[in-house]
Design a protein around this motif. Structure first.
Motif, PDB file in Angstrom:
ATOM      1  N   VAL A 187      -2.912  -1.516   4.869  1.00 29.18           N
ATOM      2  CA  VAL A 187      -3.366  -1.865   3.523  1.00 29.18           C
ATOM      3  C   VAL A 187      -4.875  -2.102   3.501  1.00 29.18           C
ATOM      4  O   VAL A 187      -5.569  -1.639   2.583  1.00 29.18           O
ATOM      5  CB  VAL A 187      -2.591  -3.083   2.976  1.00 29.18           C
ATOM      6  CG1 VAL A 187      -3.199  -3.580   1.678  1.00 29.18           C
ATOM      7  CG2 VAL A 187      -1.124  -2.726   2.776  1.00 29.18           C
ATOM      8  N   VAL A 188      -5.402  -2.781   4.503  1.00 27.37           N
ATOM      9  CA  VAL A 188      -6.849  -3.005   4.564  1.00 27.37           C
ATOM     10  C   VAL A 188      -7.584  -1.666   4.670  1.00 27.37           C
ATOM     11  O   VAL A 188      -8.582  -1.442   3.982  1.00 27.37           O
ATOM     12  CB  VAL A 188      -7.221  -3.944   5.735  1.00 27.37           C
ATOM     13  CG1 VAL A 188      -8.714  -3.915   6.020  1.00 27.37           C
ATOM     14  CG2 VAL A 188      -6.766  -5.364   5.449  1.00 27.37           C
ATOM     15  N   PHE A 189      -7.078  -0.761   5.491  1.00 26.87           N
ATOM     16  CA  PHE A 189      -7.689   0.562   5.611  1.00 26.87           C
ATOM     17  C   PHE A 189      -7.679   1.275   4.252  1.00 26.87           C
ATOM     18  O   PHE A 189      -8.697   1.816   3.818  1.00 26.87           O
ATOM     19  CB  PHE A 189      -6.958   1.418   6.654  1.00 26.87           C
ATOM     20  CG  PHE A 189      -7.528   2.796   6.779  1.00 26.87           C
ATOM     21  CD1 PHE A 189      -8.624   3.034   7.600  1.00 26.87           C
ATOM     22  CD2 PHE A 189      -6.996   3.858   6.053  1.00 26.87           C
ATOM     23  CE1 PHE A 189      -9.169   4.308   7.709  1.00 26.87           C
ATOM     24  CE2 PHE A 189      -7.539   5.134   6.154  1.00 26.87           C
ATOM     25  CZ  PHE A 189      -8.621   5.356   6.984  1.00 26.87           C
ATOM     26  N   TRP A 248      -4.217  -9.864  -2.102  1.00 29.50           N
ATOM     27  CA  TRP A 248      -3.918 -10.621  -0.888  1.00 29.50           C
ATOM     28  C   TRP A 248      -3.455 -12.041  -1.194  1.00 29.50           C
ATOM     29  O   TRP A 248      -2.549 -12.554  -0.531  1.00 29.50           O
ATOM     30  CB  TRP A 248      -5.126 -10.627   0.051  1.00 29.50           C
ATOM     31  CG  TRP A 248      -5.319  -9.277   0.655  1.00 29.50           C
ATOM     32  CD1 TRP A 248      -6.255  -8.355   0.300  1.00 29.50           C
ATOM     33  CD2 TRP A 248      -4.520  -8.670   1.667  1.00 29.50           C
ATOM     34  NE1 TRP A 248      -6.084  -7.214   1.046  1.00 29.50           N
ATOM     35  CE2 TRP A 248      -5.036  -7.382   1.892  1.00 29.50           C
ATOM     36  CE3 TRP A 248      -3.420  -9.084   2.406  1.00 29.50           C
ATOM     37  CZ2 TRP A 248      -4.491  -6.504   2.830  1.00 29.50           C
ATOM     38  CZ3 TRP A 248      -2.871  -8.211   3.343  1.00 29.50           C
ATOM     39  CH2 TRP A 248      -3.407  -6.940   3.547  1.00 29.50           C
ATOM     40  N   ALA A 260      -8.757  -6.791  -4.768  1.00 27.24           N
ATOM     41  CA  ALA A 260      -8.205  -6.987  -3.427  1.00 27.24           C
ATOM     42  C   ALA A 260      -7.932  -8.472  -3.167  1.00 27.24           C
ATOM     43  O   ALA A 260      -6.932  -8.815  -2.531  1.00 27.24           O
ATOM     44  CB  ALA A 260      -9.146  -6.417  -2.381  1.00 27.24           C
ATOM     45  N   GLN A 290      -7.415  -0.025   1.255  1.00 28.76           N
ATOM     46  CA  GLN A 290      -8.256  -0.700   0.267  1.00 28.76           C
ATOM     47  C   GLN A 290      -9.744  -0.497   0.538  1.00 28.76           C
ATOM     48  O   GLN A 290     -10.523  -0.324  -0.396  1.00 28.76           O
ATOM     49  CB  GLN A 290      -7.935  -2.195   0.219  1.00 28.76           C
ATOM     50  CG  GLN A 290      -6.628  -2.495  -0.465  1.00 28.76           C
ATOM     51  CD  GLN A 290      -6.331  -3.975  -0.513  1.00 28.76           C
ATOM     52  OE1 GLN A 290      -6.822  -4.758   0.289  1.00 28.76           O
ATOM     53  NE2 GLN A 290      -5.508  -4.366  -1.475  1.00 28.76           N
ATOM     54  N   ILE A 291     -10.131  -0.534   1.792  1.00 25.07           N
ATOM     55  CA  ILE A 291     -11.559  -0.431   2.105  1.00 25.07           C
ATOM     56  C   ILE A 291     -12.027   1.025   2.105  1.00 25.07           C
ATOM     57  O   ILE A 291     -12.934   1.399   1.376  1.00 25.07           O
ATOM     58  CB  ILE A 291     -11.894  -1.117   3.449  1.00 25.07           C
ATOM     59  CG1 ILE A 291     -11.710  -2.624   3.310  1.00 25.07           C
ATOM     60  CG2 ILE A 291     -13.325  -0.786   3.882  1.00 25.07           C
ATOM     61  CD1 ILE A 291     -11.890  -3.405   4.590  1.00 25.07           C
ATOM     62  N   TYR A 326       1.533  -0.059   1.459  1.00 27.43           N
ATOM     63  CA  TYR A 326       1.750   0.395   2.833  1.00 27.43           C
ATOM     64  C   TYR A 326       2.143   1.863   2.765  1.00 27.43           C
ATOM     65  O   TYR A 326       3.283   2.208   2.453  1.00 27.43           O
ATOM     66  CB  TYR A 326       2.859  -0.437   3.488  1.00 27.43           C
ATOM     67  CG  TYR A 326       3.231   0.016   4.871  1.00 27.43           C
ATOM     68  CD1 TYR A 326       2.386  -0.213   5.949  1.00 27.43           C
ATOM     69  CD2 TYR A 326       4.433   0.674   5.102  1.00 27.43           C
ATOM     70  CE1 TYR A 326       2.731   0.191   7.222  1.00 27.43           C
ATOM     71  CE2 TYR A 326       4.785   1.085   6.370  1.00 27.43           C
ATOM     72  CZ  TYR A 326       3.937   0.845   7.432  1.00 27.43           C
ATOM     73  OH  TYR A 326       4.274   1.255   8.688  1.00 27.43           O
ATOM     74  N   ILE A 335      -0.740  -5.039   7.325  1.00 28.12           N
ATOM     75  CA  ILE A 335      -2.081  -5.557   7.047  1.00 28.12           C
ATOM     76  C   ILE A 335      -3.144  -4.526   7.407  1.00 28.12           C
ATOM     77  O   ILE A 335      -4.050  -4.252   6.609  1.00 28.12           O
ATOM     78  CB  ILE A 335      -2.312  -6.899   7.785  1.00 28.12           C
ATOM     79  CG1 ILE A 335      -1.405  -7.977   7.167  1.00 28.12           C
ATOM     80  CG2 ILE A 335      -3.778  -7.306   7.748  1.00 28.12           C
ATOM     81  CD1 ILE A 335      -1.341  -9.272   7.955  1.00 28.12           C
ATOM     82  N   VAL A 336      -3.041  -3.922   8.584  1.00 25.87           N
ATOM     83  CA  VAL A 336      -4.025  -2.921   9.017  1.00 25.87           C
ATOM     84  C   VAL A 336      -4.020  -1.723   8.067  1.00 25.87           C
ATOM     85  O   VAL A 336      -5.085  -1.246   7.638  1.00 25.87           O
ATOM     86  CB  VAL A 336      -3.744  -2.477  10.476  1.00 25.87           C
ATOM     87  CG1 VAL A 336      -4.551  -1.248  10.849  1.00 25.87           C
ATOM     88  CG2 VAL A 336      -4.030  -3.619  11.435  1.00 25.87           C
TER      89      VAL A 336
END
Length: 181
Positions: free
Chosen positions: A48-50, A6, A2, A52-53, A132, A45-46
């Motif tokens: 992709v972060v969701f 980024w 990750a 990935q996490i 995305y 961003i929101v």
């Protein structure tokens, strides 16, 4: 991975926003200019972060017990060049094969709107928009094709790292890895 995603993604974003350095602009794959707005970037961003996490960690946790069943390579013994090449190209071929058919599957009319349409919102994608997508698409098209090769071939850790970092690079919007395409 990750951190690499980024870091490189933001470097390419700066290139997209500033159009600098000029000599790299000729390698941009999609030259249709779509303005990058803060609301769209924030949505990427929101999402992709969701993915990935929550999605990647959940799927990794489920798949983790499967990997030892295939056999883990010794850490201190490096693969020979023929072994390395066999592992890389075997995993690469499997990834391409599985990705093609999974991607084709989610373009089916019964799945497209619910699973894949979000990804096509970007008509001129940027590097960060590679992941995305909906959580279902992230598993079907982004995760399964990448993981199936290492599960089948049980490559050395060095080979696996090479595969994963290369996977990140080929999804960017600049055709800098010409030899790989």
């Amino acid at each position: 991975m990750a951190i690499l995603y980024w870091t490189v993604g933001f470097l390419y974003l700066i290139m997209d926003l500033t159009k600098k350095p000029n000599f790299l602009q000729k390698y941009k794959m999609n030259r249709n200019e779509v303005p990058i707005t803060w609301p769209l970037l924030k949505e990427i961003i929101v999402t992709v972060v969701f993915n990935q996490i929550f999605v990647s960690i959940t799927v990794s946790t489920i798949l983790y017990p499967i990997l030892p069943l295939r056999g883990l390579p010794p850490i201190r013994k490096m693969p020979t060049i023929p072994e390395f090449l066999f592992q890389i190209y075997g995993c690469w071929f499997l990834r391409e094969f599985v990705f093609f058919y999974m991607h084709r599957l989610i373009h089916h009319r019964s799945l497209y709107e619910h699973v894949h349409k979000k990804h096509h919102r970007w008509t001129a994608p940027i590097a960060l928009s590679a992941v995305y997508c909906t959580p279902a698409e992230h598993v079907i098209c982004n995760y399964i094709p990448i993981v199936v090769g290492p599960v089948v071939f049980a490559p050395h850790y060095i080979s696996t790292f090479y595969l994963f970092q290369n996977e990140l690079r080929i999804n960017w919007d600049y055709g800098l890895v010409v030899w790989y395409k």
